[in-house]
Design an enzyme around this catalytic site. Structure first.
Site, short mmCIF file in Angstrom:
data_model
loop_
_atom_site.label_atom_id
_atom_site.label_comp_id
_atom_site.label_asym_id
_atom_site.label_seq_id
_atom_site.Cartn_x
_atom_site.Cartn_y
_atom_site.Cartn_z
CG HIS A 1 -7.73 -4.69 -2.92
ND1 HIS A 1 -7.52 -5.45 -1.80
CD2 HIS A 1 -7.01 -5.26 -3.90
CE1 HIS A 1 -6.69 -6.44 -2.11
NE2 HIS A 1 -6.38 -6.35 -3.37
CG HIS B 1 -9.23 3.79 -6.60
ND1 HIS B 1 -8.18 4.10 -7.42
CD2 HIS B 1 -8.76 3.97 -5.33
CE1 HIS B 1 -7.13 4.44 -6.69
NE2 HIS B 1 -7.46 4.37 -5.41
CG HIS C 1 -9.09 4.41 -0.61
ND1 HIS C 1 -8.36 3.25 -0.53
CD2 HIS C 1 -8.62 5.09 -1.68
CE1 HIS C 1 -7.47 3.22 -1.52
NE2 HIS C 1 -7.60 4.33 -2.24
CG HIS D 1 -7.05 8.00 -4.18
ND1 HIS D 1 -6.52 6.97 -3.46
CD2 HIS D 1 -7.04 9.10 -3.37
CE1 HIS D 1 -6.19 7.42 -2.25
NE2 HIS D 1 -6.52 8.70 -2.17
CB THR E 1 -2.48 4.45 -0.52
OG1 THR E 1 -3.60 4.12 -1.34
CG2 THR E 1 -2.19 5.94 -0.61
CB THR E 2 -2.71 -0.51 -2.85
OG1 THR E 2 -2.46 -0.01 -4.16
CG2 THR E 2 -4.05 -0.01 -2.36
ZN LIG Z 1 -6.42 4.87 -3.79
#
Ligand SMILES: [Zn+2]
Ligand SMILES: *[C@@H]1O[C@H](CO)[C@@H](O)[C@H](O)[C@H]1NC(C)=O
Length: 295
Positions: free
Chosen positions: A89, A115, A117, A142, A224-225
């Site tokens: 992801h 990580h 996005h 993040h 957010t996941t």
């Molecule tokens: Zn994140």
């Protein structure tokens, strides 16, 4: 004898299932549990205090007491074996427990991982999760921390009240290579496939952030996941990090997901703010002589 042969046959069968089928529990765009359907399998994703959000400057409330924000252990270069993982992801970097949010939040929070996005699905698509006045930035970092005053580990804190704090940074593209990201970005080719892991030897977390860490927005939200747990205190910084266009291209085009498709647009869309208020540590500049709310 007969029995043991059968038994080992079943063990083999089990092993082969484990090896070849990573269960893809959720996705952003395709499949049964795509973003629009997360809440069917993970009910919290349909709750009322979700992240990310669109930060509307006009509605932000300035709070002068939010200025005392202090990080510890972020200043590098840090030497170690920092795990760099393609989790299907995102790309994730494991962080040492010496990195903390020391002051400025109700508790001390200890770093676990950071990580990214990003976008890239169509030409020129941006991929930040938080947007500001509707504007989506190129990408978003993040830095995930857990409440180490109340809990003994990230695993213990991850689904508990006040369990997590995330620092979020937005990226813009520029002309110059940001050399503090060079090692991480060049190693992406070695973790092309989902599930692959490599090591980074030197990390300078503070140098990977913008110089100005004084201006930020804060609100209560969620992961957010999936499972979208609503125990995250979010701090979204106003100053942007600059990466070169080439660095952003490499980020958008190198990693593959669990289906061996290029991992792109791994961001969730903005969620309703509902009864929440976004606070700011600074007086937000408004266009056309408008003023932000001051409390
Ligand atoms: Zn994140
Ligand atoms: C993805 O590609 C790798 C390497 O070619 C292969 O081992 C793996 O089985 C592929 N996975 C899927 C889901 O096709």
């Amino acid at each position: 004898m007969r029995c043991s042969i059968q038994l080992s046959f079943y063990i083999l069968l089990l092993l082969s299932f484990n090896c070849h089928s990573h269960v893809v529990e959720w996705t952003y765009q395709e499949g049964e549990v795509d973003e629009a359907n997360w809440a069917k399998k993970y009910p919290l994703c349909g709750a009322t205090h979700q992240s990310p959000i669109d930060i509307q400057k006009k509605k932000v409330v300035y709070n002068s007491e939010m200025s005392s924000f202090e990080l510890e252990g972020y200043d590098g270069p840090l030497h170690g074996d920092f795990e760099l993982t393609n989790n299907g992801h995102s790309v994730q970097i494991g962080l040492p427990f010496t990195m903390k949010i020391k002051k400025g939040l109700p508790h001390v929070y200890t770093a676990v991982q950071m990580h990214l996005h990003w976008g890239g699905l169509d030409l020129e698509t941006s991929g930040s999760e938080h947007t500001i006045d509707g504007m989506r930035y190129m990408a978003e970092l993040h830095i995930v921390h857990y409440n180490s005053e109340l809990y003994g580990s990230f695993d213990e804190a991850k689904d508990k009240p006040e369990g997590l704090a995330v620092l979020a940074f937005l990226y813009e593209d520029g002309h110059f290579e940001n050399t503090y990201y060079s090692e991480v970005i060049s190693k992406l080719t070695t973790i092309r496939y989902a599930g692959q892991v490599t090591k980074v030897k030197i990390l300078d977390p503070l140098a990977m952030l913008p110089e100005n860490l004084e201006n930020f927005y804060r609100y209560q939200g969620s992961l957010t996941t999936p499972p979208c747990t609503e125990n995250v205190l979010w701090t979204v910084f106003d100053s942007k990090v600059i990466l070169s266009q080439n660095q952003i291209k490499l980020l958008e085009n190198t990693l593959l997901d669990w289906h061996n498709k290029t991992l792109r647009n791994d961001y969730r869309h903005a969620q309703p703010l509902n009864d929440r208020v976004v606070k700011s540590s600074f007086r937000v500049k408004m266009p056309k002589g408008e003023y932000s709310i001051i409390k």
